[in-house]
Design a protein around this motif. Sequence first.
Motif, PDB file in Angstrom:
ATOM      1  N   GLY A 122      26.741  10.966 -43.171  1.00 48.94           N
ATOM      2  CA  GLY A 122      27.322  11.899 -44.117  1.00 48.94           C
ATOM      3  C   GLY A 122      26.781  13.308 -44.174  1.00 48.94           C
ATOM      4  N   ALA A 123      25.712  13.634 -43.473  1.00 50.34           N
ATOM      5  CA  ALA A 123      25.105  14.959 -43.638  1.00 50.34           C
ATOM      6  C   ALA A 123      25.758  16.032 -42.775  1.00 50.34           C
ATOM      7  N   ASN A 124      26.093  15.682 -41.537  1.00 49.98           N
ATOM      8  CA  ASN A 124      26.540  16.696 -40.567  1.00 49.98           C
ATOM      9  C   ASN A 124      28.012  16.479 -40.235  1.00 49.98           C
ATOM     10  N   THR A 125      28.873  17.175 -40.962  1.00 52.78           N
ATOM     11  CA  THR A 125      30.311  16.952 -40.791  1.00 52.78           C
ATOM     12  C   THR A 125      30.851  17.580 -39.513  1.00 52.78           C
ATOM     13  N   GLU A 126      30.151  18.556 -38.990  1.00 50.89           N
ATOM     14  CA  GLU A 126      30.552  19.169 -37.726  1.00 50.89           C
ATOM     15  C   GLU A 126      29.403  19.008 -36.736  1.00 50.89           C
ATOM     16  N   CYS A 127      29.686  18.341 -35.635  1.00 49.96           N
ATOM     17  CA  CYS A 127      28.629  18.013 -34.663  1.00 49.96           C
ATOM     18  C   CYS A 127      29.022  18.433 -33.256  1.00 49.96           C
ATOM     19  N   ARG A 128      28.012  18.609 -32.435  1.00 52.81           N
ATOM     20  CA  ARG A 128      28.214  18.798 -31.006  1.00 52.81           C
ATOM     21  C   ARG A 128      27.835  17.502 -30.295  1.00 52.81           C
ATOM     22  N   PRO A 129      28.352  17.283 -29.088  1.00 53.96           N
ATOM     23  CA  PRO A 129      28.098  16.019 -28.384  1.00 53.96           C
ATOM     24  C   PRO A 129      26.625  15.679 -28.226  1.00 53.96           C
ATOM     25  N   GLU A 130      25.790  16.666 -27.933  1.00 57.92           N
ATOM     26  CA  GLU A 130      24.368  16.394 -27.737  1.00 57.92           C
ATOM     27  C   GLU A 130      23.690  15.929 -29.025  1.00 57.92           C
ATOM     28  N   MET A 131      24.249  16.325 -30.172  1.00 62.27           N
ATOM     29  CA  MET A 131      23.706  15.873 -31.445  1.00 62.27           C
ATOM     30  C   MET A 131      23.942  14.377 -31.625  1.00 62.27           C
ATOM     31  N   LEU A 132      25.104  13.895 -31.194  1.00 61.23           N
ATOM     32  CA  LEU A 132      25.389  12.465 -31.290  1.00 61.23           C
ATOM     33  C   LEU A 132      24.443  11.661 -30.410  1.00 61.23           C
ATOM     34  N   VAL A 133      24.059  12.215 -29.275  1.00 66.26           N
ATOM     35  CA  VAL A 133      23.078  11.542 -28.411  1.00 66.26           C
ATOM     36  C   VAL A 133      21.735  11.449 -29.130  1.00 66.26           C
ATOM     37  N   GLN A 134      21.330  12.518 -29.796  1.00 62.29           N
ATOM     38  CA  GLN A 134      20.078  12.478 -30.549  1.00 62.29           C
ATOM     39  C   GLN A 134      20.150  11.453 -31.685  1.00 62.29           C
ATOM     40  N   PHE A 135      21.299  11.365 -32.354  1.00 57.27           N
ATOM     41  CA  PHE A 135      21.458  10.346 -33.397  1.00 57.27           C
ATOM     42  C   PHE A 135      21.262   8.952 -32.796  1.00 57.27           C
ATOM     43  N   ALA A 136      21.806   8.751 -31.610  1.00 55.63           N
ATOM     44  CA  ALA A 136      21.685   7.449 -30.939  1.00 55.63           C
ATOM     45  C   ALA A 136      20.232   7.150 -30.587  1.00 55.63           C
ATOM     46  N   VAL A 137      19.516   8.150 -30.127  1.00 57.18           N
ATOM     47  CA  VAL A 137      18.091   7.997 -29.803  1.00 57.18           C
ATOM     48  C   VAL A 137      17.317   7.583 -31.050  1.00 57.18           C
ATOM     49  N   MET A 138      17.550   8.298 -32.147  1.00 55.82           N
ATOM     50  CA  MET A 138      16.818   8.033 -33.375  1.00 55.82           C
ATOM     51  C   MET A 138      17.180   6.666 -33.952  1.00 55.82           C
ATOM     52  N   GLY A 139      18.460   6.327 -33.918  1.00 59.53           N
ATOM     53  CA  GLY A 139      18.889   5.030 -34.412  1.00 59.53           C
ATOM     54  C   GLY A 139      18.316   3.890 -33.590  1.00 59.53           C
ATOM     55  N   SER A 140      18.230   4.076 -32.284  1.00 58.23           N
ATOM     56  CA  SER A 140      17.660   3.055 -31.410  1.00 58.23           C
ATOM     57  C   SER A 140      16.178   2.850 -31.707  1.00 58.23           C
ATOM     58  N   ALA A 141      15.458   3.959 -31.913  1.00 58.63           N
ATOM     59  CA  ALA A 141      14.029   3.872 -32.216  1.00 58.63           C
ATOM     60  C   ALA A 141      13.809   3.122 -33.525  1.00 58.63           C
TER      61      ALA A 141
END
Length: 331
Positions: free
Chosen positions: A142-161
């Motif tokens: 819910g925080a970042n309503t507008e994202c770039r593709p590389e941001m989604l990769v970082q979200f995936a990294v953090m969620g995996s950790a």
Amino acid sequence: MTVIVDAFGGDNAPLEVLKGCARAVSKLKVNIILTGSESLIKKCASDNGIRLDGIKISHTDEIFDIHDEPNEIVKSKKNTSMGLGLKLLAEGKGDAFVSAGSTGALVMGATFIVKRIRGIKRIAPSPVLPADKGGFILTDAGANTECRPEMLVQFAVMGSAYMEKVMGVDKPRVALLNIGAEETKGRELETEAYRLLKESGLNFVGNIEARDMPKGEVQVVVTDGFTGNVALKLYEGMGSFFSHKIKWIFSGIGLAGTIFSLGKINALRRQMDYKQVGGSALLGVKKPVIKAHGSSDATAFFNAVRQAKECAEANVVGEIEGYIAAASGKE
């Protein structure tokens, strides 16, 4: 281990905060720093027979109101119980911070007071949601309503950790929330994020449709904050809907049938209960920050403190820092 807790964040503060923290001191062997009015905290504890052993109070009379603008947390509201807690965390006075206050303000304060991990573009609120096979983390919720593709990769990294270090999932499966399973589905954001996730080295398994999230086949669901918040609110709403329907069904089968099924009913209720998780980790911050649900009771606050403790002990921040540093070295 010291966990800082906003004593005046949430609908049930400070009583439920105090009850949850007192239990955490006893059961989790943590020290607590409460931020807020010392006189009100002590009066509430005295009136309700709550011991403050293992709990220190860092005094401030100010409270961040849910209707205040989020950016005021770093301006006129920096001395509120939330702002003070974030300041203490940034100064190293505690190992983690918990608040049930405004999500927007907490994200803003975590970003500009505690600061982001070097290389992380945006902080992502990331709740763990129940599913048929365990649970999964939804990021961003819910925080970042507008994202770039590389941001989604970082979200995936953090969620995996987080899922690996805190939830104990070996090689968590990562999926991109989309409108279809095919690689070409979605907007430019999703199609480019899909390509980057394939090359990320994560255990990426492709797209997932919202209807498949409850199956629990994946442990990390990645999306932008707008889509994620819609998915989260629908998920919460359906959980409440099914809870009411279960009560309605069993109200018509008689006492014997209800007693026979009570164990399974309670197990399902616990699985769907957000209070058992604690809150949403704000992934990407230099120190663990947990956003507890606004309506949290003592059980939810206890579990939010437990969650904060586990994040600190598992060094989730260090794991994220290591991956981001390694990824930067490959560029």
